[in-house]
Scaffold this active site. Structure first.
Site, PDB file in Angstrom:
ATOM      1  N   GLU A 134     -11.160  -0.349  -1.969  1.00  0.00           N
ATOM      2  CA  GLU A 134     -11.892  -1.604  -1.759  1.00  0.00           C
ATOM      3  C   GLU A 134     -11.561  -2.620  -2.852  1.00  0.00           C
ATOM      4  O   GLU A 134     -11.450  -3.809  -2.575  1.00  0.00           O
ATOM      5  CB  GLU A 134     -13.400  -1.350  -1.683  1.00  0.00           C
ATOM      6  CG  GLU A 134     -13.840  -0.487  -0.494  1.00  0.00           C
ATOM      7  CD  GLU A 134     -13.361  -0.988   0.873  1.00  0.00           C
ATOM      8  OE1 GLU A 134     -13.110  -2.202   1.023  1.00  0.00           O
ATOM      9  OE2 GLU A 134     -13.212  -0.163   1.787  1.00  0.00           O
ATOM     10  N   HIS A 143      -3.820  -3.288   4.266  1.00  0.00           N
ATOM     11  CA  HIS A 143      -3.636  -1.853   4.516  1.00  0.00           C
ATOM     12  C   HIS A 143      -2.163  -1.496   4.473  1.00  0.00           C
ATOM     13  O   HIS A 143      -1.310  -2.269   4.886  1.00  0.00           O
ATOM     14  CB  HIS A 143      -4.271  -1.454   5.849  1.00  0.00           C
ATOM     15  CG  HIS A 143      -5.761  -1.399   5.755  1.00  0.00           C
ATOM     16  ND1 HIS A 143      -6.599  -1.774   6.768  1.00  0.00           N
ATOM     17  CD2 HIS A 143      -6.556  -1.022   4.726  1.00  0.00           C
ATOM     18  CE1 HIS A 143      -7.855  -1.619   6.364  1.00  0.00           C
ATOM     19  NE2 HIS A 143      -7.852  -1.176   5.129  1.00  0.00           N
ATOM     20  N   CYS A 168       0.790   2.911  -3.938  1.00  0.00           N
ATOM     21  CA  CYS A 168       2.235   3.118  -3.833  1.00  0.00           C
ATOM     22  C   CYS A 168       2.899   2.103  -4.774  1.00  0.00           C
ATOM     23  O   CYS A 168       2.244   1.190  -5.283  1.00  0.00           O
ATOM     24  CB  CYS A 168       2.705   2.951  -2.390  1.00  0.00           C
ATOM     25  SG  CYS A 168       2.649   1.247  -1.806  1.00  0.00           S
TER      26      CYS A 168
HETATM   27 ZN   LIG Z   1      -9.359  -1.101   3.849  1.00  0.00          ZN
HETATM   28 ZN   LIG Z   2       0.833   1.156  -0.381  1.00  0.00          ZN
END
Ligand SMILES: [Zn+2]
Ligand SMILES: [Zn+2]
Length: 186
Positions: A134, A143, A168
């Site tokens: 969040e 996302h 990532c």
């Molecule tokens: Zn989310």
């Molecule tokens: Zn990512």
């Protein structure tokens, strides 16, 4: 960047502290404080016919708190009630993207909710993942398609358990750029 972790309503004391300890290890250039005094959970947020709370109503209260407390760049609200957002039966959390306020619920992160007998380590990991997720949104991150990335959308607790608490590489770089801006602005 400075993050305040704000308990709302009845929340176990140790949870905001554990979140505050974990976040600086994951979000670049960040310090974090667990706020001691909980915000009261407004009855206006309760939706009788669903027997759930509205995450958006609580999130607005977190934003109001953030606006009054400019010592924090971001405020993460923590509740322990079941809540939903428009278009979803339930959510793990909600945030303004980008924005100053984020919110998570502990309710559906507890192993006991799923009849699991997993230890408290599993719960603590889930809480940190949803908190980072969040807050990632508040930094403007969307996302991520990588299942292991903390910004991957959690449709169920299986998705939460599959992903890591870390960004990532791509999302980490994006987050770093946004956070850097705060350091320069102060
Ligand atoms: Zn989310
Ligand atoms: Zn990512």
């Amino acid at each position: 960047m400075k993050i305040g972790v704000l308990p709302i309503g009845q929340v176990p004391k140790n949870v905001p502290r554990e979140i505050a300890q974990a976040l600086p290890k994951i979000i670049p250039d960040t310090s974090c404080l667990a706020i001691e005094n909980p915000l009261s959970l407004s009855l206006n947020a309760y939706v009788e016919r669903r027997r759930q709370y509205s995450s958006s109503v609580i999130l607005r209260a977190v934003r109001a708190f953030a606006e009054e407390h400019s010592e924090f760049d971001r405020v993460l609200g923590v509740v322990d009630v079941d809540f939903f957002a428009s278009g979803f039966n339930f959510v793990f959390g909600e945030a303004y993207s980008p924005g100053e306020a984020a919110l998570i619920s502990l309710w559906r992160l507890k192993p006991g909710f799923y009849g699991e007998t997993a230890g408290s380590g599993v719960f603590a990991e889930r809480v940190v993942k949803e908190a980072v997720h969040e807050l990632g949104h508040t930094l403007g991150l969307g996302h991520c398609s990588k299942e292991s990335c903390v910004m991957h959308f959690s449709n169920s607790i299986f998705d939460t358990d599959r992903k890591e608490s870390l960004f990532c590489r791509h999302d980490y770089l994006q987050a770093s750029l946004t956070v850097k801006h705060f350091r320069e602005a102060r």
